[in-house]
Design an enzyme around this catalytic site. Structure first.
Site, PDB file in Angstrom:
ATOM      1  N   CYS A 125       0.839  -1.201   0.000  1.00 32.18           N
ATOM      2  CA  CYS A 125       0.000   0.000   0.000  1.00 32.18           C
ATOM      3  C   CYS A 125       0.869   1.244   0.000  1.00 32.18           C
ATOM      4  O   CYS A 125       1.411   1.633   1.046  1.00 32.18           O
ATOM      5  CB  CYS A 125      -0.924  -0.006   1.216  1.00 32.18           C
ATOM      6  SG  CYS A 125      -1.930   1.487   1.369  1.00 32.18           S
ATOM      7  N   CYS A 128      -0.484   4.077   2.239  1.00 33.67           N
ATOM      8  CA  CYS A 128      -0.267   3.838   3.670  1.00 33.67           C
ATOM      9  C   CYS A 128       1.176   4.109   4.082  1.00 33.67           C
ATOM     10  O   CYS A 128       1.434   4.708   5.127  1.00 33.67           O
ATOM     11  CB  CYS A 128      -0.606   2.389   4.024  1.00 33.67           C
ATOM     12  SG  CYS A 128      -2.221   1.820   3.486  1.00 33.67           S
ATOM     13  N   ASP A 129       2.134   3.664   3.273  1.00 34.08           N
ATOM     14  CA  ASP A 129       3.533   3.620   3.699  1.00 34.08           C
ATOM     15  C   ASP A 129       4.480   4.504   2.902  1.00 34.08           C
ATOM     16  O   ASP A 129       5.662   4.606   3.237  1.00 34.08           O
ATOM     17  CB  ASP A 129       4.038   2.167   3.621  1.00 34.08           C
ATOM     18  CG  ASP A 129       3.219   1.231   4.492  1.00 34.08           C
ATOM     19  OD1 ASP A 129       2.790   1.667   5.574  1.00 34.08           O
ATOM     20  OD2 ASP A 129       3.013   0.076   4.101  1.00 34.08           O
TER      21      ASP A 129
END
Length: 299
Positions: A125, A128-129
């Site tokens: 992701c 997300c990261d």
């Protein structure tokens, strides 16, 4: 509704608007993979919208007529004939109709280092990261829509993005391909498989790759590895119902009906070609309407 992604939320909207009692059961935040998508450009009505914002808008609509969100992980569905028994990790719910919209999850490469460096450089992701890799070199594995769109997102953060693809051409939509090829931060390594994810005790340092045409091996330095090599349906709790194919995808007809009367499926969990927010929403509307017809016919 099992699953509160775009399909499940739309089905909940239609069913609750018909004045039925509706519960949306999900083990995570409503919106599903929309929450992991930075920018959505192919949903009608919006030139561009952030994934979490669209998820919130859909959720607000889905509960407008009384549908409730229930946190929980579904363990099984038992067909009782006139009703279905849905067992979660905390309770049992009996319902006349069940609509499954549990979606899918990203496949793993299954190579050395993938599990070891999960959360320490290996990610599925970018939204997300991605922030952890500011001004660093990263690798994206895959050549489909997710790989290229998330790779483009990473170019806004990372120093460089190297796309490793096992084929000699991308499978992503043409508009995404054109943007990727025009982006100076994106590089492409063709006909290549990742053999191992390398790192020290704390973080990823690169990948060992092999050209599947020549057999030549080499190493690509990278601080992060983002993997997008396909999807697996999240259907383990439903396999005893006999509604999935050999690969776990739920089979339905055009009315979203499974082989079990009163059980429907929508969204990415279905066996189909196109997995998009738009298709999930359409399927959710169909399933919600069919649920109404089914209940009325079995009063």
């Amino acid at each position: 509704m099992i699953g509160a992604g775009p399909g499940g939320m739309t089905a909940a909207l239609y069913a609750s608007r018909a004045n039925y009692s509706v519960a949306m059961i999900d083990r995570g935040i409503y919106g599903g993979q929309m929450n992991n998508t930075a920018e959505i450009e192919n949903y009608p009505g919006f030139k561009s919208i952030m994934g979490p914002d669209l998820a919130q808008n859909m959720y607000d609509s889905s509960i407008n007529f009384g549908a409730e969100y229930v946190y929980g992980s579904v363990e099984s569905i038992t067909d009782l004939g006139d009703t279905k028994l849905v067992k979660t990790d905390s309770e049992e719910i009996e319902a006349k109709v069940v609509i499954i919209g549990t979606g899918s999850e990203y496949k793993k490469l299954g190579v050395l280092g993938e599990d070891e460096f999960g959360g320490r450089g290996v990610s599925y992701c970018a939204v997300c990261d991605g922030a952890f890799f500011k001004n660093k070199d990263v690798v994206v594995v895959g050549g489909g829509d997710s790989a290229i769109e998330e790779g483009l997102y990473l170019t806004k953060i990372a120093n460089s993005v190297t796309v490793i693809h096992r084929r000699d051409q991308l499978r992503a939509q043409k508009v995404s391909q054109e943007r990727a090829f025009a982006n100076e931060k994106m590089n492409f390594v063709w006909n290549t498989n990742v053999e191992e994810i390398l790192g020290d005790e704390n973080k990823v340092t690169g990948v060992r790759v092999r050209n599947n045409q020549t057999g030549e091996e080499s190493t690509i330095d990278a601080a992060g590895v983002f993997i997008y090599v396909g999807l697996n349906p999240m259907t383990e709790p439903f396999k005893d119902l006999g509604i999935t194919d050999d690969n776990g995808w739920i089979e339905t007809n055009d009315q979203m009906e499974t082989k079990v009367p009163g059980v429907y499926a929508v969204g990415d969990v279905r066996k189909k070609d196109l997995r998009q927010i738009t298709t999930a929403v359409g399927e959710g509307g169909t399933a919600g309407q069919q649920a109404f017809k089914y209940i009325e016919a079995h009063k």
